[in-house]
Design a protein around this motif. Structure first.
Motif, PDB file in Angstrom:
ATOM      1  N   PHE A  28       8.581   8.056   4.768  1.00 56.28           N
ATOM      2  CA  PHE A  28       7.288   7.484   5.202  1.00 56.28           C
ATOM      3  C   PHE A  28       7.738   5.926   5.810  1.00 56.28           C
ATOM      4  O   PHE A  28       8.529   5.290   5.287  1.00 56.28           O
ATOM      5  CB  PHE A  28       6.440   7.269   3.906  1.00 56.28           C
ATOM      6  CG  PHE A  28       6.002   8.529   3.430  1.00 56.28           C
ATOM      7  CD1 PHE A  28       4.778   8.879   3.939  1.00 56.28           C
ATOM      8  CD2 PHE A  28       6.377   9.031   2.255  1.00 56.28           C
ATOM      9  CE1 PHE A  28       4.155  10.432   3.205  1.00 56.28           C
ATOM     10  CE2 PHE A  28       5.866  10.302   1.758  1.00 56.28           C
ATOM     11  CZ  PHE A  28       5.076  10.938   2.346  1.00 56.28           C
ATOM     12  N   ASP A  29       6.845   5.824   6.576  1.00 52.85           N
ATOM     13  CA  ASP A  29       6.573   4.069   6.964  1.00 52.85           C
ATOM     14  C   ASP A  29       5.330   3.567   6.079  1.00 52.85           C
ATOM     15  O   ASP A  29       4.366   4.150   6.205  1.00 52.85           O
ATOM     16  CB  ASP A  29       6.040   3.999   8.421  1.00 52.85           C
ATOM     17  CG  ASP A  29       7.378   4.370   9.435  1.00 52.85           C
ATOM     18  OD1 ASP A  29       8.390   4.283   9.033  1.00 52.85           O
ATOM     19  OD2 ASP A  29       6.905   4.739  10.524  1.00 52.85           O
ATOM     20  N   ILE A  30       5.827   2.702   5.428  1.00 50.75           N
ATOM     21  CA  ILE A  30       4.946   2.042   4.274  1.00 50.75           C
ATOM     22  C   ILE A  30       4.447   0.695   4.802  1.00 50.75           C
ATOM     23  O   ILE A  30       5.477  -0.242   5.178  1.00 50.75           O
ATOM     24  CB  ILE A  30       5.692   2.044   3.062  1.00 50.75           C
ATOM     25  CG1 ILE A  30       5.849   3.323   2.452  1.00 50.75           C
ATOM     26  CG2 ILE A  30       4.883   1.074   2.005  1.00 50.75           C
ATOM     27  CD1 ILE A  30       6.595   3.531   1.220  1.00 50.75           C
ATOM     28  N   THR A  31       3.231   0.421   4.852  1.00 51.58           N
ATOM     29  CA  THR A  31       2.849  -0.889   5.026  1.00 51.58           C
ATOM     30  C   THR A  31       2.108  -1.483   3.593  1.00 51.58           C
ATOM     31  O   THR A  31       1.450  -0.782   3.030  1.00 51.58           O
ATOM     32  CB  THR A  31       1.754  -0.905   6.329  1.00 51.58           C
ATOM     33  OG1 THR A  31       0.537  -0.276   5.645  1.00 51.58           O
ATOM     34  CG2 THR A  31       2.187  -0.309   7.560  1.00 51.58           C
ATOM     35  N   THR A  32       2.091  -2.781   3.541  1.00 51.42           N
ATOM     36  CA  THR A  32       1.395  -3.564   2.538  1.00 51.42           C
ATOM     37  C   THR A  32       0.553  -4.728   2.967  1.00 51.42           C
ATOM     38  O   THR A  32       0.834  -5.438   3.919  1.00 51.42           O
ATOM     39  CB  THR A  32       2.718  -4.008   1.409  1.00 51.42           C
ATOM     40  OG1 THR A  32       3.478  -4.626   2.156  1.00 51.42           O
ATOM     41  CG2 THR A  32       3.410  -2.707   0.947  1.00 51.42           C
ATOM     42  N   GLY A  33      -0.107  -5.159   2.163  1.00 52.88           N
ATOM     43  CA  GLY A  33      -1.012  -6.184   2.334  1.00 52.88           C
ATOM     44  C   GLY A  33      -1.953  -6.391   1.277  1.00 52.88           C
ATOM     45  O   GLY A  33      -1.835  -5.681   0.180  1.00 52.88           O
TER      46      GLY A  33
END
Length: 497
Positions: free
Chosen positions: A227-232
């Motif tokens: 997966f490509d994982i994004t956080t915020g």
């Protein structure tokens, strides 16, 4: 004087009986179902789980899963035996540290007999060691485990747990979770809640996830892949983790453009439903061949095909609305599905108004007027649709229409007070359609039995006088189709499995 004589054997038998605890003498097997008429074999009787600790190892190349599940529970009756819902191969079961005997029955029952009977009100620990290939298992002719090119995914409704952990599989038995998953380096494991830690050793990486609020078993999810994982963080401070399969192709950008708005949408929904109820948020899109989406708690599952026509924020609104209506307050029985789907659908109508693409009133008028009285749509009763119609479009559209009618019946002030107060009153628990009616009557200060009967339980289209009384379709004729309607209609089969 009368002398009483006892044979030696009788004395032995009497002493044995005296040595048996009363609870053991009265113990009985727990029921193989929790009592839901839609799904009689789902869930189990005799105990209540408070926590699941799942320690797993998964090999994407072979789809082999190995696990040790530790369940903390409390008995609700004197138990000689109890069931868990499960499909994989079991190697050992222990109850309170002692080996227990076990066998299987039915489509998905694991029958466990502890070494000694369990007294009502006892805290118990159940450990199950198991292994298997989830994609090779079926129950009732289907699977809830989705094999992907780089791993596998557990996500389905009303059942998904059987393929990856033993459980009391019904929304009435909610619990907290620790899910620890070991996968080959370069592969990620996604689950609910917050990522507590990761560690790597000898070519394997372990991901430790925690859900610290009560969660129904069908809302627990596992996804293993690349997966490509994004956080915020949301504006209100909730940490966000989103994950996208690397091989989504043309659907990749549309999926990200939709799901990356989750924080914004959750903050907006909180204005209607009360504070976001969890300490984690996000969504994930594995490269499955499925078509549905699912409100897996804190981290909804989305099929990539949902973004084939472009961005789909209405879908994100729907699944995030479920975090309150469905997850925070879960159904008491599956016949209460309107409390999940009618409200999530109505949230899409509210989003349409927010986006300037059609008001809730315009959408309600269109839904009512665009279907003739003899349309089979009206024969489905959202308040108790039956298991074959649990995810019928009428549960969504007629269900949302009932909410707009309720708004017209009692006025905006009481209506929006109900939307927010309901989730507070039953937070982290379960409730029924009857509970909702009682709560609405309490807030509105008026009887609503006839109203709910008309809009939720009659297998017919509400007559024009009743509709006008609830401020629906006051003008004759079919109104123009709202601008948002095609987008809303595109989510119509969102839970069609």
């Amino acid at each position: 004087m009368h002398r009483r004589f006892f044979a030696p054997g009788a004395l032995v038998a009497a002493s044995v009986l005296l040595a048996i605890p009363a609870s053991a003498a009265s113990s009985a097997p727990g029921a193989p179902g929790i009592g839901d008429p839609y799904y009689p074999a789902y869930g189990n009787g005799g105990y209540d789980v408070s926590h699941y600790d799942l320690r797993l190892k998964y090999q994407p190349a072979t789809d082999r899963l190995e696990g040790t599940a530790t369940l903390l529970a409390r008995t609700t009756q004197d138990l000689s035996r109890f069931n868990l819902d499960f499909l994989l191969d079991v190697g050992e079961v222990r109850v309170n540290g002692a080996k227990a005997s076990f066998t299987t029955s039915g489509e998905h029952e694991l029958e466990i007999t502890p070494k000694t009977p369990l007294a009502k009100g006892s805290d118990i620990t159940v450990v199950v060691r198991y292994s298997g290939v989830p994609s090779g298992e079926q129950a009732y002719g289907f699977t809830s485990w989705h094999r992907t090119a780089d791993g596998g995914v557990a996500a389905n409704e009303p059942e998904a747990a059987w393929w990856w952990f033993p459980s009391n599989d019904h929304p009435l038995d909610k619990a907290t979770y620790d899910v620890s998953v070991q996968v080959p380096d370069g592969t990620q494991a996604i689950s609910n809640g917050t990522l507590q830690s990761t560690s790597s050793r000898l070519g394997w990486t372990r991901y430790n996830w925690r859900s610290n609020k009560p969660q129904a078993t069908y809302l627990a999810t596992l996804a293993v892949g690349r997966f490509d994982i994004t956080t915020g963080r949301t504006e209100s401070g909730i940490p966000v983790v989103n994950a996208y399969s690397k091989d989504l192709g043309d659907n990749y950008n549309a999926a990200r453009a939709s799901i990356e708005r989750s924080g914004e949408i959750a903050d907006w929904l909180a204005e209607y439903f009360g504070p976001y109820p969890y300490n984690a948020l996000g969504g994930y899109v594995p490269n499955t061949a499925t078509r549905y989406a699912l409100e897996t708690q804190t981290r909804p599952f989305y099929s990539p095909s949902r973004f084939a026509s472009g961005t789909n924020t209405y879908l994100v609104v729907h699944e995030l609305a479920h975090q309150w209506y469905g997850d925070l307050v879960s159904v008491a029985g599956w016949k209460d599905i309107w409390i999940n789907e009618g409200f999530a659908r109505y949230s899409e109508w509210l989003w349409s108004e927010h986006e300037g693409e059609g008001t809730t009133q315009e959408i309600a008028d269109y839904v009512y007027a665009s279907r003739a009285a003899d349309d089979p749509f009206w024969t489905v009763r959202p308040g108790d649709p039956g298991p074959d119609n649990q995810f019928h479009i009428a549960v969504y559209d007629r269900g949302a229409l009932a909410l707009q009618a309720l708004r017209g019946e009692i006025g905006d002030e009481d209506f929006f007070a109900i939307l927010k107060g309901w989730t507070d009153k039953y937070a982290y628990g379960n409730a029924s359609v009857a509970d909702f009616q009682a709560y609405a009557e309490q807030v509105a200060g008026q009887p609503l039995a006839a109203f709910f009967d008309t809009w939720l339980f009659q297998p017919s289209k509400p007559a024009a006088p009743e509709a006008r009384e609830a401020s629906i379709a006051r003008d004759s004729g079919v109104p123009a189709q709202p601008k948002s309607w095609k987008k809303i209609a595109a989510t119509s089969d969102v839970h069609e499995h």
